[in-house]
Design an enzyme around this catalytic site. Structure first.
Site, PDB file in Angstrom:
ATOM      1  N   LEU A 193       0.116 -23.096  23.830  1.00  0.00           N
ATOM      2  CA  LEU A 193      -0.883 -23.200  22.759  1.00  0.00           C
ATOM      3  C   LEU A 193      -0.793 -24.508  21.980  1.00  0.00           C
ATOM      4  CD1 LEU A 193      -0.717 -19.553  21.337  1.00  0.00           C
ATOM      5  CD2 LEU A 193      -2.468 -20.532  22.811  1.00  0.00           C
ATOM      6  N   ARG A 194       0.091 -25.423  22.427  1.00  0.00           N
ATOM      7  CA  ARG A 194       0.219 -26.684  21.699  1.00  0.00           C
ATOM      8  C   ARG A 194      -1.102 -27.447  21.686  1.00  0.00           C
ATOM      9  NH1 ARG A 194       5.515 -27.582  24.257  1.00  0.00           N
ATOM     10  NH2 ARG A 194       7.132 -27.059  22.753  1.00  0.00           N
ATOM     11  N   GLY A 195      -1.811 -27.426  22.804  1.00  0.00           N
ATOM     12  CA  GLY A 195      -3.085 -28.134  22.880  1.00  0.00           C
ATOM     13  C   GLY A 195      -4.082 -27.626  21.863  1.00  0.00           C
TER      14      GLY A 195
END
Length: 349
Positions: free
Chosen positions: A287-289
């Site tokens: 979920l970093r993006g």
């Protein structure tokens, strides 16, 4: 407001005088506005102004409140940004002296050891006196500032892991012979490198919030302008810097205002859904993006003096936030951003 150039040990090329390389400049400014974006990796050919631009950024950094004579640049009002010693002093109602200093940029040399980066514990003193004696490293100095690693793709992978772990967690822990010391280490990690000398592993690239790609300027007129500017700067640095004083001050004030107003910026739920749709369609792991794209879009909106995110904000930053997260094979090259933008256009239209 006057920028004092007379006291500088080495004149620095003004940020506002840099021609082109808009993608790199935007990524750097957004990280200064919101350090939680997670830093930026800048890859480009030799002689494209990577180091010049990054060092020029230092002149624009605002002042912050720090505890005087504290090696960790502790924030006097935020416990999460304080060293253990300062927290104890405040808990015991001891008086602390507060001062202001500009955000610092710390250079990490390629030959640095883990002890130089993380700090060292004096085991002999700990065993003899029963007290913890810690010699802070570069991570302590970089707390609440910028840590710059030139040629980061040539840095030992283990050291890169240490840097990225500290940048992600905001803490640095040193353990020696059963003795453990931790201190806050929240910094903006900026790396630069030449793709001809090798890329970082995809797992490490993913830990950088943004990825900027820069190339050699092709337009003859721009090349001539860059050469003339550099010639003028080299022949009379102080006069050249003074010519850009007003534009530098305006940009400094714009950054400071954006940092103060960032918490007021909103992004529509529909936009957040579409950002996650893009990440899903591009098969971005984790979920970093999603997080970085949301933060960068809000930082850009704030920089443009708006309290809400518009479609164009997301379009300007989404390639910077996602292009380096598409690569799963270390032998593949990083997407230029066209694939990300195609999916963006498809979903937002």
């Amino acid at each position: 407001m006057i920028i004092e150039v007379q006291k500088q040990d080495r004149p620095v090329f003004p940020f506002t005088a840099i021609v082109g390389q808009e993608e790199m400049k935007l990524a750097l400014l957004l990280n200064v506005i919101d350090p939680k974006i997670g830093g930026v990796m800048i890859m480009g050919d030799r002689g494209t102004g990577k180091s010049t631009t990054i060092r020029a950024l230092v002149e624009l950094l605002p002042e912050i409140q720090v505890v005087a004579n504290d090696p960790f640049n502790s924030d006097p009002s935020d416990p999460d940004l304080m060293s253990e010693e300062i927290r104890d002093k405040i808990k015991n109602c001891e008086k602390i002296e507060i001062t202001y200093q500009k955000i610092e940029m710390i250079d990490l040399p390629l030959g640095a050891t883990e002890d130089r980066v993380c700090g060292t514990i004096d085991i002999e003193k700990a065993l003899r006196d029963g007290t913890k004696s810690f010699e802070p490293g570069l991570l302590a100095k970089a707390h609440r500032g910028i840590l710059y690693v030139d040629e980061v793709n040539l840095l030992d992978d283990h050291l890169v892991d240490v840097l990225l772990d500290a940048a992600a967690s905001g803490w640095n822990t040193v353990e020696r012979e059963g003795i453990s010391i931790s201190h806050p280490a929240r910094f903006i990690l900026i790396g630069s490198g030449n793709p001809e000398e090798g890329e970082l592993r995809p797992q490490l690239l993913d830990r950088f919030g943004m990825h900027a790609q820069i190339g050699t300027v092709k337009e003859p007129e721009l090349r001539v302008q860059i050469v003339e500017q550099r010639t003028d700067f080299d022949s009379s640095p102080m006069n050249f810097i003074s010519n850009y004083n007003n534009s530098q001050v305006q940009l400094m004030e714009k950054i400071e205002q954006a940092r103060q107003n960032l918490s007021k910026v909103t992004i529509d739920y529909d936009f957040r859904i579409k950002i996650s749709q893009i990440c899903s369609e591009l098969n971005v792991d984790g979920l970093r993006g999603d997080l970085v794209t949301n933060r960068a879009a809000k930082a850009l909106a704030c920089f443009e003096n708006r309290s809400y995110v518009v479609r164009e904000d997301i379009g300007r930053i989404i390639s910077l936030c996602l292009r380096h997260r598409l690569r799963t094979d270390p032998l593949e090259s990083i997407d230029s951003g066209s694939k990300v933008y195609e999916v963006f256009e498809h979903i937002f239209n």
